[in-house]
Design an enzyme around this catalytic site. Structure first.
Site, PDB file in Angstrom:
ATOM      1  N   ILE A 171      34.258  21.462  31.303  1.00 20.34           N
ATOM      2  CA  ILE A 171      32.581  21.050  31.243  1.00 20.34           C
ATOM      3  C   ILE A 171      31.820  20.775  30.131  1.00 20.34           C
ATOM      4  O   ILE A 171      30.890  19.973  29.666  1.00 20.34           O
ATOM      5  CB  ILE A 171      31.694  22.070  31.542  1.00 20.34           C
ATOM      6  CG1 ILE A 171      32.413  22.715  33.736  1.00 20.34           C
ATOM      7  CG2 ILE A 171      30.342  22.499  32.468  1.00 20.34           C
ATOM      8  CD1 ILE A 171      32.280  21.413  34.805  1.00 20.34           C
ATOM      9  N   HIS A 212      39.569  17.696  43.703  1.00 21.09           N
ATOM     10  CA  HIS A 212      39.339  17.284  44.790  1.00 21.09           C
ATOM     11  C   HIS A 212      39.122  16.292  46.010  1.00 21.09           C
ATOM     12  O   HIS A 212      37.836  15.538  45.072  1.00 21.09           O
ATOM     13  CB  HIS A 212      39.194  18.591  45.356  1.00 21.09           C
ATOM     14  CG  HIS A 212      39.458  19.554  44.503  1.00 21.09           C
ATOM     15  ND1 HIS A 212      40.867  20.622  45.344  1.00 21.09           N
ATOM     16  CD2 HIS A 212      39.681  21.021  44.186  1.00 21.09           C
ATOM     17  CE1 HIS A 212      41.096  21.180  44.932  1.00 21.09           C
ATOM     18  NE2 HIS A 212      40.228  21.850  44.200  1.00 21.09           N
TER      19      HIS A 212
HETATM   20  C1  LIG Z   1      42.895  29.070  39.769  1.00 17.30           C
HETATM   21  C2  LIG Z   1      42.331  28.528  39.984  1.00 17.30           C
HETATM   22  C3  LIG Z   1      42.142  26.975  40.493  1.00 17.30           C
HETATM   23  C4  LIG Z   1      41.018  25.859  40.102  1.00 17.30           C
HETATM   24  N1  LIG Z   1      41.860  25.306  40.986  1.00 17.30           N
HETATM   25  C5  LIG Z   1      40.532  23.775  40.344  1.00 17.30           C
HETATM   26  C6  LIG Z   1      40.667  23.022  41.240  1.00 17.30           C
HETATM   27  O1  LIG Z   1      41.644  22.679  41.604  1.00 17.30           O
HETATM   28  N2  LIG Z   1      40.362  21.531  41.081  1.00 17.30           N
HETATM   29  C7  LIG Z   1      38.904  21.048  40.796  1.00 17.30           C
HETATM   30  O2  LIG Z   1      38.295  20.016  40.694  1.00 17.30           O
HETATM   31  N3  LIG Z   1      38.648  23.060  40.001  1.00 17.30           N
HETATM   32  C8  LIG Z   1      39.314  23.752  40.165  1.00 17.30           C
HETATM   33  N4  LIG Z   1      39.009  24.900  39.557  1.00 17.30           N
HETATM   34  C9  LIG Z   1      37.838  25.320  38.428  1.00 17.30           C
HETATM   35  C10 LIG Z   1      38.280  24.282  37.034  1.00 17.30           C
HETATM   36  O3  LIG Z   1      39.563  25.005  36.654  1.00 17.30           O
HETATM   37  C11 LIG Z   1      36.675  24.984  36.702  1.00 17.30           C
HETATM   38  O4  LIG Z   1      36.113  24.369  37.370  1.00 17.30           O
HETATM   39  C12 LIG Z   1      36.616  24.329  34.808  1.00 17.30           C
HETATM   40  O5  LIG Z   1      38.152  24.611  33.892  1.00 17.30           O
HETATM   41  C13 LIG Z   1      35.374  25.444  34.203  1.00 17.30           C
HETATM   42  O6  LIG Z   1      35.781  24.411  32.983  1.00 17.30           O
HETATM   43  P1  LIG Z   1      34.289  25.034  32.227  1.00 17.30           P
HETATM   44  O7  LIG Z   1      34.509  24.467  30.626  1.00 17.30           O
HETATM   45  O8  LIG Z   1      33.615  25.502  33.109  1.00 17.30           O
HETATM   46  O9  LIG Z   1      35.451  26.598  32.063  1.00 17.30           O
HETATM   47  P2  LIG Z   1      35.964  27.258  30.611  1.00 17.30           P
HETATM   48  O10 LIG Z   1      37.436  25.884  30.787  1.00 17.30           O
HETATM   49  O11 LIG Z   1      36.938  28.469  30.614  1.00 17.30           O
HETATM   50  O12 LIG Z   1      35.354  27.071  29.511  1.00 17.30           O
HETATM   51  C14 LIG Z   1      34.641  27.562  28.534  1.00 17.30           C
HETATM   52  C15 LIG Z   1      35.059  27.950  26.991  1.00 17.30           C
HETATM   53  O13 LIG Z   1      34.062  28.962  26.414  1.00 17.30           O
HETATM   54  C16 LIG Z   1      34.615  29.178  25.423  1.00 17.30           C
HETATM   55  N5  LIG Z   1      33.732  30.447  25.073  1.00 17.30           N
HETATM   56  C17 LIG Z   1      33.346  31.642  26.016  1.00 17.30           C
HETATM   57  N6  LIG Z   1      32.453  32.318  25.547  1.00 17.30           N
HETATM   58  C18 LIG Z   1      32.263  31.587  24.243  1.00 17.30           C
HETATM   59  C19 LIG Z   1      31.050  31.544  23.112  1.00 17.30           C
HETATM   60  N7  LIG Z   1      30.367  32.717  23.591  1.00 17.30           N
HETATM   61  N8  LIG Z   1      31.023  31.304  22.530  1.00 17.30           N
HETATM   62  C20 LIG Z   1      31.599  30.062  22.093  1.00 17.30           C
HETATM   63  N9  LIG Z   1      32.147  30.125  23.211  1.00 17.30           N
HETATM   64  C21 LIG Z   1      32.783  30.208  24.392  1.00 17.30           C
HETATM   65  C22 LIG Z   1      35.477  29.602  26.415  1.00 17.30           C
HETATM   66  O14 LIG Z   1      36.369  30.121  25.163  1.00 17.30           O
HETATM   67  C23 LIG Z   1      35.787  28.060  27.022  1.00 17.30           C
HETATM   68  O15 LIG Z   1      36.863  27.638  26.417  1.00 17.30           O
HETATM   69  C24 LIG Z   1      39.846  26.060  39.675  1.00 17.30           C
HETATM   70  C25 LIG Z   1      39.780  27.721  38.701  1.00 17.30           C
HETATM   71  C26 LIG Z   1      41.276  28.029  38.817  1.00 17.30           C
HETATM   72  C27 LIG Z   1      40.783  29.717  38.079  1.00 17.30           C
END
Ligand SMILES: Cc1cc2nc3c(=O)[nH]c(=O)nc-3n(C[C@H](O)[C@H](O)[C@H](O)COP(=O)(O)OP(=O)(O)OC[C@H]3O[C@@H](n4cnc5c(N)ncnc54)[C@H](O)[C@@H]3O)c2cc1C
Lengths: 476, 426
Positions: free
Chosen positions: A12, A49
């Site tokens: 994201i 998906h």
């Molecule tokens: C079991 C499972 C299966 C899934 N399957 C699918 C799928 O098949 N298809 C699909 O579309 N989605 C799927 N998802 C959802 C998808 O993986 C997530 O929506 C997506 O990866 C979220 O991305 P993000 O960037 O929000 O979170 P993250 O990838 O967790 O990124 C957040 C980042 O913020 C950093 N961070 C946190 N706190 C701080 C801080 N205080 N200071 C600096 N950095 C910080 C973290 O270290 C991390 O790198 C699945 C999720 C799970 C758990």
């Protein structure tokens, strides 16, 4: 002073950075870990998906559809490992068929190409299915992706266009000032006019830093098996079970873009966003579920287990908004599935909200929508391989035997816009160590190459995160 | 399509490949090529700096590198060519021709045509993922062989407080090595009720250093956020943990010695028949696989505990490959060797009596340790041969020799069993 600070570099944060790169802005990204894509983006089902799951009209439904449509173009442009694949939601009984019909209607409402298949049709498109399957929902709009590469590629474009990626920079607190915010991080203070909260499972905590207490993390962990390519060849679709009474989609069986097979996940409250332990009882249930879908899975060929934590919250939909308590912060929270599928659209929404919050968005005429090419030796023809080795002999040295990864690819990974500093970081870039021997043969070599290329002593090269040291000292 | 022709192409330059090369040259093969992916030949022996190699073959006790060195020298004195830093990507044996394609920094991508191919790729270690140990995935969990490489070849220590899972030989040897390097080896944990390594290694590597061996135990959890912090050890009964009998050991390192798997990806991709019991190819008495002109020997065929046996087997394979390249074909009837009670597998699993001179050696492993026992060979209801043993164990490979005259009595198949009527250890 930065115009925008993005907190978190999962998919994201990466998509937001990618979208912001098109504008004349000074952007910083603060990431807690020593590499990008180490949170939820590292461990998930890696499925784009089709979009028949989410309730019509929700952000999840709309952004999933927009996200996958744009992803089809972006993965081509940025050369991200991606493969369209059919998906099936299988039914064993009448209740399940009821669910299949429900999903079918949702699919239609969301604009997805879906079909209900009879028993024979389902077995014809996926011969590996259990004979007990009586029918299925089918769609050809799904895909599988390399999620780390997706996030890394978008961040690379942002970095090439001037974004300042700060690793090992956990944000501890955010100070609010009249015309900007100051993030206190493990890697210095960062002033920015606007902050995007893309911290995944930690997004509720970042929101609290500016007084927004509404979002409560209800993180759910999911565990998986990864099996050898021998098993990956057996299945030609993403196979889901029907959602249970709680709407939980349950275990899925799917090939990966690298040709392995994954079986999982379950859903269990996670003690902590980084509690990624696998448990025998959960794994036992996952095994059984997988066999129920595809009886020919041979678990003797498993090569790894993993777990990921979903950033679920008390609110059921994605949270995409100007933070109610701080108009200089944008929340991109609650990014549970289909967060990966929706990422590009979520990033787009983030930019739109920044505009609404007062950020001037002036297009950058010099924007470069590209990243350095990635060479995947194994995929080249013998002639191309020959030519490449003649040009650079390092491509004639296979380091990872299981995945046929050359020294040339590892060296190249270490000199990209975002430099991996760990053995697992290299693995996420070019698959070295991802095969059946799990780095048994190649990890000492990769270790040595990292040390040599980055000029850091071998003792300082971690397996993964900071602190995951491999070596304790010299022998006597 | 080929860049060059060789009578015999040998894939892998470990002890198996080197012995096969020596034998192929002795048998008169003109052009012999050994292809090794590492920078030097010798294979896994290079990291086995302990003693105990060559007692049978050289009648003296050598270290791994010494044993490899002697064979490397023997090969250097033949007309065989050796290329290192070269990885074989593909072996094809379609129709009457055989091709080996490989890459290296020096020669790029090359395809060689081979009169005969000998597969000597060795084996790899079973990993944590393959045996599914739950818990966290921190640094500090390594296979014993990877640790051996770090310690013996790179000169780095990989931990201070070590637990070893599995009583395979590499694990036992690493228990001693880590202790000598100043680490504290806290325990060796073995799932089965007996030790899987050679008895001499239990004595010399564990007992001599007071390292406890827990039989019928396993690790049921590995924990630690960045580096291993502790393991949970459970007593096992009938494949399940006994409730209430688990205990924790604080440690920073887990070394796995939980089995070796023959590396047969090339073999499988070439469409060569695999024996599910060994994970190696199905072979005839002369080590030829079920694919004409392709031979296999050493750990890629079945996992050996003594290099001397690898050498003997590979000499046979190399010689037979040379003869095949010169046009020798074997016909006649085939006797299938069936693994009976108490026998995990046999090598070979098919014998052509026409190709047996005086007698044929059959190698096998028994399924659990036994004291006085009898090995019987039957064809149908007829007992053909019987051999007495005072002691047998899965960790020690057995060998019997069936004289050619007795082979004539076999019709279609023979079954090798270990007689269970005799008293057992457990
Ligand atoms: C079991 C499972 C299966 C899934 N399957 C699918 C799928 O098949 N298809 C699909 O579309 N989605 C799927 N998802 C959802 C998808 O993986 C997530 O929506 C997506 O990866 C979220 O991305 P993000 O960037 O929000 O979170 P993250 O990838 O967790 O990124 C957040 C980042 O913020 C950093 N961070 C946190 N706190 C701080 C801080 N205080 N200071 C600096 N950095 C910080 C973290 O270290 C991390 O790198 C699945 C999720 C799970 C758990």
């Amino acid at each position: 002073m930065y115009d925008v600070l993005i907190v978190g570099c999962g998919v994201i944060g990466a998509a937001t950075a990618y979208k912001l790169a098109k504008y004349n802005l000074k952007v910083a990204i603060a990431e807690k870990f020593n590499d990008v894509a180490c949170g939820t983006t590292k461990a998930n089902s890696a499925i784009m998906h089709a979009g028949y799951d989410p309730e019509p009209g929700t952000k999840k439904a709309i952004l999933n559809r927009r996200g996958i449509a744009e992803a089809r173009e972006v993965v081509k442009k940025l050369d991200v490992e991606y493969q369209p694949i059919q998906s099936l939601v299988i039914a064993y009984n009448d209740r399940d068929m009821e669910e299949v019909r429900k999903l079918y209607c949702r699919g239609l409402a969301n604009g997805v190409h879906v079909k209900i298949m009879s028993q024979d049709e389902a077995h014809a498109v996926e011969p590996a299915l259990s004979p007990n399957v009586i029918g299925a929902l089918w769609s050809d709009e799904s895909a599988i992706i390399n999620p780390w590469e997706f996030a890394t590629a978008m961040t690379e474009v942002a970095v090439i266009n001037g974004a300042d990626l700060r690793l090992n920079a956990e944000v501890y607190s955010i100070e609010q000032h009249e015309d900007h915010l100051t993030a206190v991080t493990a890697n210095g203070k960062v002033d920015a006019r606007y902050v995007v909260n893309a911290a995944g499972c930690y997004a509720p905590f970042i929101a609290k830093m500016v007084g927004d207490d509404r979002i409560e993390a209800t993180n759910r962990a999911g565990q998986y098996y990864v099996l050898d390519k021998v098993e990956g060849r057996k299945v030609h679709s993403v196979i889901f079970g029907c959602p249970d009474e709680n709407g939980f989609k349950g275990v899925l069986v799917s090939p990966t873009v690298h040709g392995n097979l994954i079986v999982g996940p379950d859903a269990e409250i996670a003690a902590h966003p980084e509690d990624l332990a696998t448990k025998p009882d959960n794994l036992g249930k996952i095994r059984a579920a997988g066999l129920k879908y595809v009886p020919s899975i041979n678990y003797r060929n498993m090569i790894r287990e993993y777990a990921g934590v979903r950033p679920t919250t008390n609110l059921s939909d994605f949270i995409i908004e100007i933070c109610p308590t701080c108009s200089r912060m944008i929340n991109l929270a609650g990014m549970a599935s289909p967060g990966l599928s929706s990422a590009l659209a979520v990033g787009e929404e983030g930019v739109k909200l920044l505009g609404e919050a007062g950020l001037e968005l002036v297009e950058n005429p010099d924007f470069r929508d590209e990243r350095p090419p990635v060479i995947r030796f194994k995929e080249l023809s013998p002639e191309e391989q020959k030519a490449l080795i003649a040009k650079n002999p390092a491509y004639g040295q296979i380091v990872c035997r299981c995945e046929t990864v050359t020294e040339g690819e590892i060296v190249a990974a270490l000199h990209r816009p975002i430099v991996p500093v760990s053995v697992d970081g290299v693995k996420r870039r070019c698959r070295a160590g991802m095969g059946r021997c799990q780095g048994g043969f190649c990890s000492p070599r990769v270790h040595e190459i990292i040390s040599r290329e980055l000029g850091i002593p071998e003792e300082k090269v971690p397996k993964d995160k900071q602190g995951s040291y491999i070596i304790t000292g010299r022998t006597k | 399509m080929a860049d060059k022709y060789y009578d015999v192409v040998i894939v892998g330059g470990g002890p198996a490949g080197l012995a096969a090369a020596v034998a192929a040259c002795e048998k008169g093969a003109e052009k012999v090529l050994v292809i090794e992916r590492d920078k030097v030949v010798g294979g896994i022996l290079n990291q086995c700096i302990h003693n105990g190699f060559g007692l049978h073959y050289f009648k003296e006790e050598l270290t791994g590198p010494e044993y490899a060195g002697r064979f490397a020298k023997m090969v250097a004195e033949t007309r065989a060519e050796v290329v290192t830093g070269t990885m074989v990507l593909d072996v094809t044996a379609a129709g009457m021709k055989r091709y080996v394609s490989c890459i290296s920094s020096e020669n790029g991508y090359c395809v060689y045509e081979a009169g005969a191919v000998v597969l000597c790729m060795g084996c790899r270690e079973r990993t944590r993922g393959a045996i599914s140990i739950p818990g966290d995935r921190p640094a500090g969990v390594l296979t014993a062989g990877t640790a051996q490489r770090y310690v013996n070849m790179e000169g780095y220590m990989v931990g201070k407080r070590v637990v070893i899972l599995g009583s395979g030989d590499i694990g036992l040897i690493m228990a001693r090595r880590m202790t000598l390097e100043g680490a504290k080896v806290l325990a060796c944990i073995e799932l089965s009720p007996w030790c899987n390594g050679l008895n001499r290694n239990v004595v010399q590597c564990l007992n001599d250093y007071g390292i406890p061996l827990y039989l019928s135990h396993t690790i049921t959890g590995i924990y630690g956020s960045d580096r291993v912090e502790k393991v949970v050890v459970s007593k096992m009964d009938g494949g399940k943990p006994v409730p209430g009998m688990e205990f924790e050991i604080e440690c920073d390192t887990v070394l796995l010695s939980v089995g070796l798997i023959p590396e047969n990806e090339l073999t499988r991709n070439a469409g060569i028949q695999i024996n599910p019991r060994t994970n190696g190819a199905v072979v005839f008495e002369n080590m030829m696989t079920m694919t004409d002109g392709v031979f296999a020997c050493g750990n890629v065929l079945h996992v050996h505990d003594l290099v001397d046996f690898v050498t003997a087997e590979s000499m046979k394979a190399g010689a037979a490959a040379a003869e095949y390249a010169k046009g020798k074909r074997v016909g006649g009837n085939i006797v299938d060797v069936v693994s009976g009670d108490g026998v995990n597998y046999t090598v070979p699993s098919k014998i052509r009596p026409e190709n047996v001179e005086k007698g044929v050696d059959i190698f096998f492993r028994t399924n659990h340790p036994r004291k006085k026992s009898v090995i019987t060979v039957k064809s149908g209801d007829n007992q053909i041969a019987a051999f007495k043993r005072d002691y047998m164990a899965p960790g020690e490979m057995e060998k019997i020799t069936i004289p050619k005259v007795l082979l004539a009595k076999c019709s279609g198949s023979m079954t090798v069993s270990v007689d269970d009527a005799v008293e057992e250890v457990f």
